[in-house]
Design a protein around this motif. Structure first.
Motif, PDB file in Angstrom:
ATOM      1  N   GLY A  78     112.610 146.981 102.162  1.00 48.94           N
ATOM      2  CA  GLY A  78     113.701 147.878 101.782  1.00 48.94           C
ATOM      3  C   GLY A  78     115.008 147.351 102.361  1.00 48.94           C
ATOM      4  N   ILE A  79     116.109 147.955 101.954  1.00 51.55           N
ATOM      5  CA  ILE A  79     117.433 147.512 102.429  1.00 51.55           C
ATOM      6  C   ILE A  79     118.287 148.731 102.754  1.00 51.55           C
ATOM      7  CG2 ILE A  79     118.569 147.430 100.156  1.00 51.55           C
ATOM      8  CD1 ILE A  79     119.823 144.726 101.012  1.00 51.55           C
ATOM      9  N   GLY A  80     119.312 148.558 103.581  1.00 49.01           N
ATOM     10  CA  GLY A  80     120.239 149.651 103.904  1.00 49.01           C
ATOM     11  C   GLY A  80     119.473 150.804 104.534  1.00 49.01           C
ATOM     12  N   GLY A  81     119.744 152.005 104.034  1.00 52.15           N
ATOM     13  CA  GLY A  81     119.094 153.192 104.582  1.00 52.15           C
ATOM     14  C   GLY A  81     117.599 153.210 104.359  1.00 52.15           C
ATOM     15  N   SER A  82     117.097 152.313 103.537  1.00 47.08           N
ATOM     16  CA  SER A  82     115.665 152.307 103.271  1.00 47.08           C
ATOM     17  C   SER A  82     114.876 151.473 104.289  1.00 47.08           C
ATOM     18  CB  SER A  82     115.395 151.815 101.849  1.00 47.08           C
ATOM     19  OG  SER A  82     115.746 152.831 100.934  1.00 47.08           O
ATOM     20  N   TYR A  83     115.553 150.889 105.268  1.00 45.57           N
ATOM     21  CA  TYR A  83     114.776 150.203 106.324  1.00 45.57           C
ATOM     22  C   TYR A  83     115.400 150.265 107.724  1.00 45.57           C
ATOM     23  CZ  TYR A  83     117.252 145.884 107.525  1.00 45.57           C
ATOM     24  OH  TYR A  83     118.149 144.995 108.025  1.00 45.57           O
ATOM     25  N   ILE A 140     110.184 150.448  99.800  1.00 47.71           N
ATOM     26  CA  ILE A 140     110.978 151.672  99.949  1.00 47.71           C
ATOM     27  C   ILE A 140     112.290 151.496  99.188  1.00 47.71           C
ATOM     28  CG2 ILE A 140     111.984 153.297 101.597  1.00 47.71           C
ATOM     29  CD1 ILE A 140     110.214 151.909 103.762  1.00 47.71           C
ATOM     30  N   SER A 141     112.453 152.263  98.140  1.00 44.34           N
ATOM     31  CA  SER A 141     113.706 152.206  97.401  1.00 44.34           C
ATOM     32  C   SER A 141     113.895 153.513  96.649  1.00 44.34           C
ATOM     33  CB  SER A 141     113.711 151.026  96.428  1.00 44.34           C
ATOM     34  OG  SER A 141     114.901 151.020  95.675  1.00 44.34           O
ATOM     35  N   LYS A 142     114.932 154.231  97.003  1.00 46.73           N
ATOM     36  CA  LYS A 142     115.139 155.532  96.361  1.00 46.73           C
ATOM     37  C   LYS A 142     115.456 155.350  94.875  1.00 46.73           C
ATOM     38  CE  LYS A 142     117.146 160.003  96.711  1.00 46.73           C
ATOM     39  NZ  LYS A 142     118.115 160.896  97.244  1.00 46.73           N
ATOM     40  N   SER A 143     116.329 154.388  94.583  1.00 45.86           N
ATOM     41  CA  SER A 143     116.686 154.146  93.180  1.00 45.86           C
ATOM     42  C   SER A 143     115.575 153.386  92.471  1.00 45.86           C
ATOM     43  CB  SER A 143     117.971 153.330  93.116  1.00 45.86           C
ATOM     44  OG  SER A 143     117.758 152.077  93.761  1.00 45.86           O
ATOM     45  N   GLY A 144     114.847 152.606  93.234  1.00 42.53           N
ATOM     46  CA  GLY A 144     113.780 151.787  92.656  1.00 42.53           C
ATOM     47  C   GLY A 144     114.306 150.535  91.984  1.00 42.53           C
ATOM     48  N   SER A 145     115.615 150.288  92.083  1.00 41.40           N
ATOM     49  CA  SER A 145     116.141 149.153  91.328  1.00 41.40           C
ATOM     50  C   SER A 145     117.011 148.215  92.159  1.00 41.40           C
ATOM     51  CB  SER A 145     116.957 149.682  90.147  1.00 41.40           C
ATOM     52  OG  SER A 145     117.973 150.531  90.645  1.00 41.40           O
ATOM     53  N   THR A 146     117.096 148.433  93.468  1.00 43.56           N
ATOM     54  CA  THR A 146     117.952 147.570  94.302  1.00 43.56           C
ATOM     55  C   THR A 146     117.409 146.136  94.276  1.00 43.56           C
ATOM     56  OG1 THR A 146     118.464 149.471  95.674  1.00 43.56           O
ATOM     57  CG2 THR A 146     118.917 147.317  96.624  1.00 43.56           C
ATOM     58  N   LEU A 147     118.276 145.181  93.905  1.00 43.77           N
ATOM     59  CA  LEU A 147     117.783 143.837  93.592  1.00 43.77           C
ATOM     60  C   LEU A 147     117.067 143.166  94.757  1.00 43.77           C
ATOM     61  CD1 LEU A 147     117.616 141.695  91.361  1.00 43.77           C
ATOM     62  CD2 LEU A 147     119.728 140.719  92.263  1.00 43.77           C
ATOM     63  N   GLY A 202     120.059 157.707 101.193  1.00 39.73           N
ATOM     64  CA  GLY A 202     119.373 156.616 101.895  1.00 39.73           C
ATOM     65  C   GLY A 202     119.611 156.591 103.397  1.00 39.73           C
ATOM     66  N   ARG A 203     120.883 156.561 103.799  1.00 42.64           N
ATOM     67  CA  ARG A 203     121.160 156.378 105.239  1.00 42.64           C
ATOM     68  C   ARG A 203     120.892 157.632 106.065  1.00 42.64           C
ATOM     69  NH1 ARG A 203     125.417 155.895 102.086  1.00 42.64           N
ATOM     70  NH2 ARG A 203     127.162 157.337 102.236  1.00 42.64           N
ATOM     71  N   PHE A 204     120.580 158.738 105.392  1.00 41.21           N
ATOM     72  CA  PHE A 204     120.212 159.966 106.111  1.00 41.21           C
ATOM     73  C   PHE A 204     118.711 160.233 105.987  1.00 41.21           C
ATOM     74  CE2 PHE A 204     124.725 160.382 105.528  1.00 41.21           C
ATOM     75  CZ  PHE A 204     125.183 161.146 106.591  1.00 41.21           C
ATOM     76  N   GLN A 278     125.661 151.676 112.704  1.00 39.70           N
ATOM     77  CA  GLN A 278     126.698 150.929 111.971  1.00 39.70           C
ATOM     78  C   GLN A 278     126.629 151.236 110.477  1.00 39.70           C
ATOM     79  OE1 GLN A 278     126.179 146.681 111.185  1.00 39.70           O
ATOM     80  NE2 GLN A 278     128.283 146.354 111.822  1.00 39.70           N
ATOM     81  N   GLN A 279     125.378 151.222 109.953  1.00 40.58           N
ATOM     82  CA  GLN A 279     125.219 151.473 108.519  1.00 40.58           C
ATOM     83  C   GLN A 279     125.563 152.927 108.183  1.00 40.58           C
ATOM     84  OE1 GLN A 279     121.932 152.665 106.698  1.00 40.58           O
ATOM     85  NE2 GLN A 279     122.740 152.138 104.697  1.00 40.58           N
ATOM     86  N   LEU A 280     125.083 153.816 109.044  1.00 39.98           N
ATOM     87  CA  LEU A 280     125.293 155.254 108.807  1.00 39.98           C
ATOM     88  C   LEU A 280     126.789 155.588 108.774  1.00 39.98           C
ATOM     89  CD1 LEU A 280     123.984 158.138 108.638  1.00 39.98           C
ATOM     90  CD2 LEU A 280     124.169 158.226 111.126  1.00 39.98           C
ATOM     91  N   GLY A 282     129.456 153.368 108.792  1.00 38.83           N
ATOM     92  CA  GLY A 282     130.269 152.464 107.958  1.00 38.83           C
ATOM     93  C   GLY A 282     130.220 152.832 106.490  1.00 38.83           C
ATOM     94  N   GLU A 283     128.994 153.073 105.984  1.00 39.26           N
ATOM     95  CA  GLU A 283     128.867 153.376 104.553  1.00 39.26           C
ATOM     96  C   GLU A 283     129.371 154.796 104.249  1.00 39.26           C
ATOM     97  OE1 GLU A 283     124.911 152.801 102.950  1.00 39.26           O
ATOM     98  OE2 GLU A 283     125.687 151.643 101.279  1.00 39.26           O
ATOM     99  N   SER A 284     129.441 155.625 105.286  1.00 35.19           N
ATOM    100  CA  SER A 284     129.875 157.001 105.068  1.00 35.19           C
ATOM    101  C   SER A 284     131.396 157.142 105.130  1.00 35.19           C
ATOM    102  CB  SER A 284     129.239 157.928 106.124  1.00 35.19           C
ATOM    103  OG  SER A 284     127.829 157.883 106.022  1.00 35.19           O
TER     104      SER A 284
HETATM  105  O1  PA5 Z   1     122.587 154.757 102.375  1.00 35.38           O
HETATM  106  C1  PA5 Z   1     122.360 154.388 101.237  1.00 35.38           C
HETATM  107  O2  PA5 Z   1     122.273 155.183 100.300  1.00 35.38           O
HETATM  108  C2  PA5 Z   1     122.148 152.922 100.933  1.00 35.38           C
HETATM  109  O3  PA5 Z   1     122.316 152.147 102.077  1.00 35.38           O
HETATM  110  C3  PA5 Z   1     120.755 152.710 100.361  1.00 35.38           C
HETATM  111  O4  PA5 Z   1     119.793 153.145 101.287  1.00 35.38           O
HETATM  112  C4  PA5 Z   1     120.502 151.232 100.036  1.00 35.38           C
HETATM  113  O5  PA5 Z   1     121.490 150.760  99.162  1.00 35.38           O
HETATM  114  C5  PA5 Z   1     119.140 151.060  99.393  1.00 35.38           C
HETATM  115  O6  PA5 Z   1     119.030 151.813  98.224  1.00 35.38           O
HETATM  116  P1  PA5 Z   1     117.641 152.099  97.556  1.00 35.38           P
HETATM  117  O7  PA5 Z   1     116.801 152.886  98.483  1.00 35.38           O
HETATM  118  O8  PA5 Z   1     117.972 152.854  96.307  1.00 35.38           O
HETATM  119  O9  PA5 Z   1     116.999 150.761  97.253  1.00 35.38           O
END
Ligand code: PA5
Length: 430
Positions: A78-83, A140-147, A202-204, A278-280, A282-284
């Motif tokens: 997973g990436i971002g909030g998904s890991y 782990i991917s909420k959208s299911g499509s993150t490359l 994701g990040r929450f 940082q992710q939580l 920064g992205e917010s």
């Molecule tokens: O906080 C967020 O919403 C993002 O960082 C997502 O978690 C990240 O882009 C991964 O998205 P997804 O779970 O849809 O693959």
């Protein structure tokens, strides 16, 4: 218990401005509670704490224990909030060098060919006894499509299907309730599925199956973690001064043209946690030309690197230090020889915690004298309960603080820009 200490900010901000920011922080908190701020359809990270789903916590623990009994390797894809949340907690609590239970590895968080090819090579290597490794994969991917995640999942899923007759039992997918490519794959293949609620971004999402399954597979007690968060959720109803003071101080600094927040710790176990913060944040907050850039620092290592810039570089830096009060270990400096050849006998008998603490206090003194306001976020102890507390503390802080900046904390419209350009270069049909 988590405590905020803003005394090293007071010399940098006007007291009246701080007091009025405190009132704004309370108003922003009320917006969170009443669901009247922007993005209020994303407040599920509070809803899950208001009425904990004990049955789900138990089911995840049971399932994770089953995996622990069989797995040599567990891959979190997973990436971002998904890991980041899972990684933060696992790195903070598991032994540094040798964990009992499966080794936890990460994938799908970038597109490095070196990393992925070496990961597959590693999966192919037999164990010391010559047997094939037992590998499990949690996509782990909420959208299911993150490359990044989808590509790694494609490669690793093929590898698992090529290597095990019971491949379907080894793949667990965590995604949104319905829709998206991943849900289609789950249906076709019959993989076990965990759901990320629609109202949790994701990040929450660390306290949903997104974080809870990997954390439980790592052998960490997710009930204690979750209820640590619940305890702050309950406490906040009558006592939220720590969150409000933090939000008020950071907001005043933001509004006074500080541009960078160096988020650091003298406890390297928390480096992963800082990546999550940082992710939580920064992205917010980084929208509409607003936000402090949340930089990461692992001290005292980075005092020999970016520490120079923090001390004497451009004066637009704020520092937030995550501090653990009680020592994790009682390790003391040993007695040297009488000749004191390494000239460290003055430290003999002192605990490493005490020495590290002096480095912390010395740094705060030096940095504030150098023009850097410092906020301290203090944990009593590094344990599962307190990490649960810290997770919710930071989620609430982020929502309150970002509402003070008058932006929506829960979306990330800017992330689409790089994707659009990348997909154009890759020739993707929209
Ligand atoms: O906080 C967020 O919403 C993002 O960082 C997502 O978690 C990240 O882009 C991964 O998205 P997804 O779970 O849809 O693959």
């Amino acid at each position: 218990m988590i405590k905020t200490d803003v005394q090293h900010v007071k010399n940098f901000i006007d007291d009246k401005e701080f007091k009025s920011a405190l009132q704004n922080a309370e108003n922003a908190y009320q917006q969170v509670v009443d669901g009247t701020g922007p993005g209020s359809e994303w407040l599920g990270w509070r809803r899950i704490l208001a009425s904990p789903n004990d049955a789900e916590l138990e089911e995840i623990s049971r399932y994770a224990n089953k995996i622990r009994e069989d797995a040599d390797l567990f891959i979190v894809c997973g990436i971002g909030g998904s890991y980041t949340g899972a990684m933060a907690v696992i790195k903070a609590l598991n032994p540094v060098f040798k964990n009992k239970g499966p080794e936890i590895l990460y994938a799908g968080h970038h597109m490095s060919s070196k990393y992925l090819s070496e990961l597959i090579e590693y999966l192919n290597e037999p164990k010391a006894n010559g047997e094939k490794k037992s590998v499990y994969l949690n996509v782990i991917s909420k959208s299911g499509s993150t490359l990044e995640t989808a590509l790694a999942f494609r490669m690793l899923r093929s590898w698992i299907h090529d290597n095990y007759d019971d491949a379907k039992e080894r793949i667990i997918a965590t995604t949104g309730p319905e829709g998206g490519v991943l849900n289609k794959i789950i249906k076709e293949e019959g993989y076990k599925k965990y759901i990320i609620p629609d109202d949790v971004g994701g990040r929450f999402s660390v306290l949903t199956p997104v974080g809870l399954l990997p954390i439980a597979v790592a052998g960490i007690d997710i009930q204690t973690l979750f209820y640590g968060a619940v305890s702050v959720f309950e406490k906040e109803k009558t006592d939220r001064s720590d969150v409000l003071e933090y939000a008020a101080a950071r907001c005043v600094l933001h509004n006074n043209d500080f541009a960078v927040d160096v988020i650091g710790t003298f406890d390297p176990e928390l480096n992963g946690f800082i990546a999550w913060i940082q992710q939580l944040i920064g992205e917010s907050e980084g929208k509409e030309g607003k936000g402090l850039y949340p930089a990461m620092a692992g001290y005292s290592t980075d005092l020999h690197s970016v520490g120079q810039l923090v001390q004497e570089g451009r004066r637009n830096i704020v520092e937030t230090l995550l501090v653990v009060d009680k020592p994790f270990s009682s390790l003391k400096v040993n007695e040297g020889d009488e000749r004191d050849t390494d000239q460290l006998n003055y430290l003999a008998g002192k605990s490493f915690h005490e020495i590290n603490r002096s480095a912390l206090e010395g740094t705060i003194q030096a940095h504030t004298e150098g023009g850097v306001p410092v906020i301290k976020i203090v944990l009593d102890k590094l344990n599962t309960q307190q990490l649960g507390e810290l997770i919710y503390f930071y989620e609430l802080f982020t929502a309150v603080y970002v509402y003070m900046l008058e932006v929506n904390p829960f979306n990330q419209p800017g992330v689409e820009s790089y994707k659009k350009e990348m997909y154009r270069l890759l020739g993707k049909n929209s």
